[in-house]
Scaffold this motif. Structure first.
Motif, mmCIF file in Angstrom:
data_model
loop_
_atom_site.group_PDB
_atom_site.id
_atom_site.type_symbol
_atom_site.label_atom_id
_atom_site.label_comp_id
_atom_site.label_asym_id
_atom_site.label_seq_id
_atom_site.Cartn_x
_atom_site.Cartn_y
_atom_site.Cartn_z
ATOM 1 N N MET A 157 -25.603 53.515 -3.583
ATOM 2 C CA MET A 157 -25.921 54.944 -3.709
ATOM 3 C C MET A 157 -25.208 55.530 -4.930
ATOM 4 S SD MET A 157 -25.939 56.381 0.109
ATOM 5 C CE MET A 157 -26.328 55.378 1.496
ATOM 6 N N ASN A 162 -25.356 58.795 -5.852
ATOM 7 C CA ASN A 162 -25.274 60.252 -5.777
ATOM 8 C C ASN A 162 -23.871 60.841 -5.619
ATOM 9 O OD1 ASN A 162 -27.256 62.277 -6.073
ATOM 10 N ND2 ASN A 162 -26.819 62.983 -4.015
ATOM 11 N N PRO A 163 -22.962 60.196 -4.864
ATOM 12 C CA PRO A 163 -21.654 60.824 -4.671
ATOM 13 C C PRO A 163 -20.901 60.959 -5.993
ATOM 14 C CG PRO A 163 -21.928 58.969 -3.187
ATOM 15 C CD PRO A 163 -23.034 58.898 -4.179
ATOM 16 N N PRO A 164 -19.905 61.873 -6.039
ATOM 17 C CA PRO A 164 -19.138 62.056 -7.264
ATOM 18 C C PRO A 164 -18.495 60.757 -7.724
ATOM 19 C CG PRO A 164 -18.584 63.740 -5.653
ATOM 20 C CD PRO A 164 -19.454 62.746 -4.957
ATOM 21 N N GLN A 172 -34.997 56.943 -0.832
ATOM 22 C CA GLN A 172 -33.819 56.063 -0.803
ATOM 23 C C GLN A 172 -33.380 55.890 0.640
ATOM 24 O OE1 GLN A 172 -30.395 57.621 -2.910
ATOM 25 N NE2 GLN A 172 -29.517 55.593 -3.188
ATOM 26 N N ALA A 181 -30.846 53.794 3.379
ATOM 27 C CA ALA A 181 -29.619 52.985 3.537
ATOM 28 C C ALA A 181 -29.015 52.611 2.193
ATOM 29 C CB ALA A 181 -29.914 51.755 4.380
ATOM 30 N N GLN A 182 -28.837 51.339 1.936
ATOM 31 C CA GLN A 182 -28.174 50.907 0.699
ATOM 32 C C GLN A 182 -29.169 50.584 -0.411
ATOM 33 O OE1 GLN A 182 -24.824 51.091 0.390
ATOM 34 N NE2 GLN A 182 -24.834 51.901 2.466
ATOM 35 N N ARG A 212 -32.573 54.029 -5.535
ATOM 36 C CA ARG A 212 -33.501 55.161 -5.483
ATOM 37 C C ARG A 212 -34.794 54.857 -6.239
ATOM 38 N NH1 ARG A 212 -31.602 61.061 -7.455
ATOM 39 N NH2 ARG A 212 -30.104 60.682 -5.794
ATOM 40 N N PRO A 261 -32.604 64.756 -3.879
ATOM 41 C CA PRO A 261 -31.562 65.294 -2.986
ATOM 42 C C PRO A 261 -30.485 65.984 -3.796
ATOM 43 C CG PRO A 261 -31.272 62.940 -3.267
ATOM 44 C CD PRO A 261 -32.541 63.294 -3.981
ATOM 45 N N LEU A 262 -29.672 66.806 -3.140
ATOM 46 C CA LEU A 262 -28.570 67.469 -3.827
ATOM 47 C C LEU A 262 -27.670 66.421 -4.471
ATOM 48 C CD1 LEU A 262 -27.494 70.305 -1.359
ATOM 49 C CD2 LEU A 262 -28.923 70.488 -3.399
ATOM 50 N N ARG A 263 -27.119 66.759 -5.632
ATOM 51 C CA ARG A 263 -26.176 65.860 -6.299
ATOM 52 C C ARG A 263 -24.796 66.005 -5.649
ATOM 53 N NH1 ARG A 263 -28.486 68.852 -10.923
ATOM 54 N NH2 ARG A 263 -29.975 67.527 -11.997
ATOM 55 N N ASN A 264 -23.962 65.029 -5.907
ATOM 56 C CA ASN A 264 -22.537 65.082 -5.532
ATOM 57 C C ASN A 264 -22.292 65.002 -4.025
ATOM 58 O OD1 ASN A 264 -22.280 65.422 -8.270
ATOM 59 N ND2 ASN A 264 -22.063 67.643 -8.130
ATOM 60 N N PHE A 265 -23.312 64.637 -3.285
ATOM 61 C CA PHE A 265 -23.165 64.322 -1.853
ATOM 62 C C PHE A 265 -23.765 62.923 -1.660
ATOM 63 C CE2 PHE A 265 -23.606 68.977 -1.799
ATOM 64 C CZ PHE A 265 -22.570 69.356 -0.963
ATOM 65 N N PRO A 266 -23.202 62.115 -0.756
ATOM 66 C CA PRO A 266 -23.829 60.816 -0.483
ATOM 67 C C PRO A 266 -25.217 61.020 0.137
ATOM 68 C CG PRO A 266 -21.612 60.954 0.471
ATOM 69 C CD PRO A 266 -21.983 62.330 0.035
ATOM 70 N N VAL A 267 -26.179 60.210 -0.293
ATOM 71 C CA VAL A 267 -27.527 60.315 0.272
ATOM 72 C C VAL A 267 -27.578 59.551 1.587
ATOM 73 C CG1 VAL A 267 -29.966 59.729 -0.064
ATOM 74 C CG2 VAL A 267 -28.618 60.597 -1.979
ATOM 75 N N THR A 268 -28.027 60.218 2.629
ATOM 76 C CA THR A 268 -28.195 59.557 3.919
ATOM 77 C C THR A 268 -29.561 58.875 3.971
ATOM 78 O OG1 THR A 268 -26.828 61.234 4.953
ATOM 79 C CG2 THR A 268 -28.205 59.912 6.422
ATOM 80 N N VAL A 320 -28.779 64.636 2.560
ATOM 81 C CA VAL A 320 -27.444 64.211 2.108
ATOM 82 C C VAL A 320 -26.431 64.442 3.228
ATOM 83 C CG1 VAL A 320 -27.882 64.594 -0.344
ATOM 84 C CG2 VAL A 320 -27.013 66.487 1.055
#
Lengths: 128, 244
Positions: A1, A3-5, B15, B17-18, B21, B95-102, B107
């Motif tokens: 992933m 997306n996280p910082p 996207q 799981a692992q 994208r 999806p929103l940035r800076n959050f892990p994608v579920t 997110v």
């Protein structure tokens, strides 16, 4: 992933797409800071020529009259003005002064920077 | 609603799981005055039931449907299709940035909500406390006291747009810092100033003000972060001169 910082996303700091004036100011401040840091290093290298004697230094100074160097110096002045004026705005904002006017103050200060760049450019290229 | 019909393409981030994208394309006929969320719901209902996304209220109160639309953070329930594309155009949905994608457009915001609770700001506050100091207050009867919901709808758009949050997972982010400022204004609790007085707090902000640009709810997180800095600096100056 992805997306996280992550520190590896730093290059996106320099991506102005779909962003607003504040990000343009943010990007300009970083680019000018890098430019001024590079200049400082070059400046120290140039000064170190003094250690090799007056003749070596004089030769270097003569080289610095080359138009390419003049354009470089112009860029240093531009970077100094942009970074300095934008820095004053950010410092004031950081003390809670003028934060609501951050966009208009940035644009106004960049007009000042532009005027300064024009003035110094005229002196450097058309003075004397 | 208009009588127009536009043919547009939704490019939707997928996207699971692992997995890495990918973007899936859906061509659709839409009314341009429909909202982006309407289009996404129709994709889910008629084209692909495996698409996951969040939504609830459909009127910008719950903050659940925040996504990145053509590169800009938006609440999709109040973003007309007409405002982000044209006939024959494309809407890129991420999806929103800076959050892990579920999953797909969803997110993981658990850490965000946990931090918001730590900010301890009252969701309902007297009008004077709920409003920004430079905001015109709308009070029917000035002789009475009123309360209202505070503005933040906890959508996370500000965190997604923030360049500092882009590179640091420990940075609290605009919504949290704004909530701490609001909590401090309500309670004058000094612990809140200590909590945010760090590089991961108010000093991690680099003044890009993108948070205030994308906020759909008038919170002005950028202004609140700067105000919190002012409060912290004032306290430091006072303590330097031996005053509390």
């Amino acid at each position: 992933m992805t997306n996280p910082p992550s520190p590896s996303h730093f290059w996106r700091w320099f991506d102005p797409r779909n962003r607003q004036v504040g990000t343009w100011a943010y990007i300009l401040n970083r680019i000018t800071a890098l430019g001024l840091t590079l200049y400082l290093a070059l400046h120290l290298v140039a000064l170190s020529q003094l250690a090799q004697g007056a003749a070596v230094y004089d030769n270097f100074v003569a080289l610095a009259h080359n138009p390419v160097f003049k354009v470089g110096e112009m860029l240093v002045i531009a970077a100094g003005l942009i970074h300095g004026l934008n820095g004053i705005r950010i410092a004031l904002n950081s003390f809670g002064i003028g934060a609501r006017l951050q966009k208009s103050s940035f644009l106004m200060l960049m007009l000042f920077a532009l005027a300064g760049i024009g003035y110094f450019g005229f002196i450097m290229f058309f003075g004397e | 609603m208009s009588n127009e019909t536009w043919k547009i393409t939704f490019l939707v981030s997928r996207q699971k799981a692992q997995e890495s994208r990918q973007f899936q394309s859906f061509e659709m006929d839409v009314d341009p005055d429909e909202y982006v969320l309407d289009g996404i719901e129709r994709i889910w209902a008629f084209r692909d039931r495996s698409l996951t996304y969040r939504h609830a209220c459909h009127h910008s109160t719950c903050g659940a449907c925040g996504m990145v639309i053509n590169g800009v953070e938006k609440l999709t329930c109040i973003t007309p299709i007409r405002s982000v594309t044209s006939n024959g155009g494309t809407i890129k949905v991420e999806p929103l940035r800076n959050f892990p994608v579920t999953s797909d457009l969803v997110v993981d915001m658990r850490q965000f909500y946990t931090h918001l609770e730590e900010a301890r700001f009252g969701q309902v506050a007297p009008v004077e406390e709920a409003c920004l100091p430079f905001e015109k207050q709308q009070i029917a009867d000035p002789s009475s006291t009123y309360e209202r919901l505070v503005d933040c709808i906890e959508c996370g758009l500000c965190i997604s747009a923030c360049p500092s949050a882009l590179t640091s997972s420990s940075y609290l982010g605009p919504a949290i810092l704004a909530a701490a400022q609001q909590g401090y204004m309500q309670s004058k609790d000094l612990q809140l100033t200590h909590w945010v007085d760090s590089h991961d707090g108010v000093w991690g902000c680099h003044s890009a003000f993108e948070c205030s640009e994308v906020c759909p709810s008038n919170v002005e997180p950028g202004w609140r972060i700067m105000d919190m800095r002012k409060i912290i600096i004032a306290r430091r100056v006072r303590s330097f001169f031996g005053r509390t």
